[in-house]
Design an enzyme around this catalytic site. Structure first.
Site, PDB file in Angstrom:
ATOM      1  N   HIS A 138       1.686   4.565  -2.829  1.00  0.00           N
ATOM      2  CA  HIS A 138       1.089   5.638  -2.659  1.00  0.00           C
ATOM      3  C   HIS A 138       2.681   6.488  -3.359  1.00  0.00           C
ATOM      4  O   HIS A 138       2.754   7.882  -4.216  1.00  0.00           O
ATOM      5  CB  HIS A 138       1.298   6.156  -1.751  1.00  0.00           C
ATOM      6  N   GLU A 160      -6.354   6.966  -1.174  1.00  0.00           N
ATOM      7  CA  GLU A 160      -6.038   5.615  -0.761  1.00  0.00           C
ATOM      8  C   GLU A 160      -7.460   4.251  -1.715  1.00  0.00           C
ATOM      9  O   GLU A 160      -6.114   3.241  -1.623  1.00  0.00           O
ATOM     10  CB  GLU A 160      -7.265   5.853   0.125  1.00  0.00           C
ATOM     11  N   HIS A 195       1.170  -0.801  -0.114  1.00  0.00           N
ATOM     12  CA  HIS A 195       0.040  -0.092   0.102  1.00  0.00           C
ATOM     13  C   HIS A 195       0.770   1.092  -0.045  1.00  0.00           C
ATOM     14  O   HIS A 195       0.875   2.097  -0.651  1.00  0.00           O
ATOM     15  CB  HIS A 195      -0.652  -0.321   1.490  1.00  0.00           C
ATOM     16  N   GLU A 196       1.435   1.258   0.678  1.00  0.00           N
ATOM     17  CA  GLU A 196       2.849   2.236   1.005  1.00  0.00           C
ATOM     18  C   GLU A 196       3.751   2.393  -0.358  1.00  0.00           C
ATOM     19  O   GLU A 196       3.365   3.604  -0.661  1.00  0.00           O
ATOM     20  CB  GLU A 196       4.345   2.594   1.986  1.00  0.00           C
TER      21      GLU A 196
HETATM   22 ZN    ZN Z   1      -2.817   5.709   2.124  1.00  0.00          ZN
END
Ligand code: ZN
Length: 270
Positions: A144, A203, A140-141
């Site tokens: 981003h 997100e 997830h990071e």
């Molecule tokens: Zn996030």
């Protein structure tokens, strides 16, 4: 049309054209995003802030956990790198210098700065439970970072808070405000008293890409469900994880993960 409104209209049109030009495209999802900040500038700023953060915090090294954080980070970032190379899009990751550090801090938190500077707090490890859980949050990071969400937020911040000022000008004229903007853009906002959480759109995109990236690195994306359920359980305990204050839209996350799983499974080779 009188002159003043006309100038205004022309100004707005010029701005609109400039904003269209100042766009880039998110890999895999193909979404167009605002990109006002030159990536070499933001990466230089990122490298400096990351180094400063690590100097001010206790970085854990030489333990199984620390090695696991580096291993998961390297597996995911290499998989993404190979994927981009295969698509002839290595330029997307130009200038990235991945770093994955485990920090001794009980907060349930993790973040990534532009150019691939990732921090995992050891408070999140009990929630991760195992390497697949850790791969969920790190995927997830990494998402981003690869989708340049930080750059996008910096661009939006410069536009709304500093009138579209160039980053270099903003840094010399409003250094503290610009630094706050930067810190807030990477989930470090609580430390400087400004909270600018990721948008739902970002997100959602990081969840979708994160699953794909963990699958590319041969981590089972189905395990992401358990991880996010454990995160949800944490937030019901009265003290929501710091991670969730900068990564909102938690209620819909489980549904979203279920929705994106079939797509991610196409990238998963056991
Ligand atoms: Zn996030």
């Amino acid at each position: 049309m009188r002159l003043k409104p006309m100038i205004k209209a022309v100004g707005a049109a010029v701005l609109a054209v400039l904003l269209v030009m100042a766009c880039s495209t998110v890999p895999v999802t193909g979404r167009r995003q605002l990109d006002l900040v030159p990536s070499d500038q933001i990466m230089a700023m990122s490298a400096e802030q990351y180094q400063k953060f690590m100097a001010e915090h206790e970085v854990i090294t030489g333990t199984d956990d620390a090695r696991m954080v580096k291993r998961v980070g390297e597996r995911i970032s290499s998989a993404v790198k190979n994927y981009m190379a295969g698509k002839g899009k290595s330029d997307i990751l130009a200038g990235y210098k991945w770093e994955f550090n485990l920090v001794n801090d009980p907060s349930v938190n993790a973040w990534a700065m532009p150019g691939g500077k990732v921090a995992v707090y050891n408070g999140i490890l009990p929630v991760a439970q195992n390497e697949n859980g850790l791969a969920t949050v790190m995927g997830h990071e990494v998402a981003h970072a690869v989708a340049q969400h930080g750059n996008e937020r910096m661009s939006q911040g410069l536009l709304t808070q500093l009138g579209g000022m160039a980053l270099s000008v903003a840094l010399s004229q409003n250094p503290s405000q610009t630094n706050n903007l930067f810190m807030a853009a990477y989930g470090m906002g609580t430390q400087v008293g400004v909270l600018l959480p990721y948008s739902r759109l970002q997100e959602s995109e990081a969840d979708r890409l994160g699953l794909i990236f963990m699958a590319m690195a041969v981590y089972d994306p189905r395990q992401a469900l358990g991880f996010w359920q454990r995160m949800a359980a944490q937030s019901k305990g009265g003290s929501p994880p710091e991670f969730l204050s900068t990564h909102p839209a938690h209620d819909t996350r489980i549904e979203r993960i279920e929705k994106y799983l079939p797509e991610a499974m196409k990238y998963y080779r056991q």
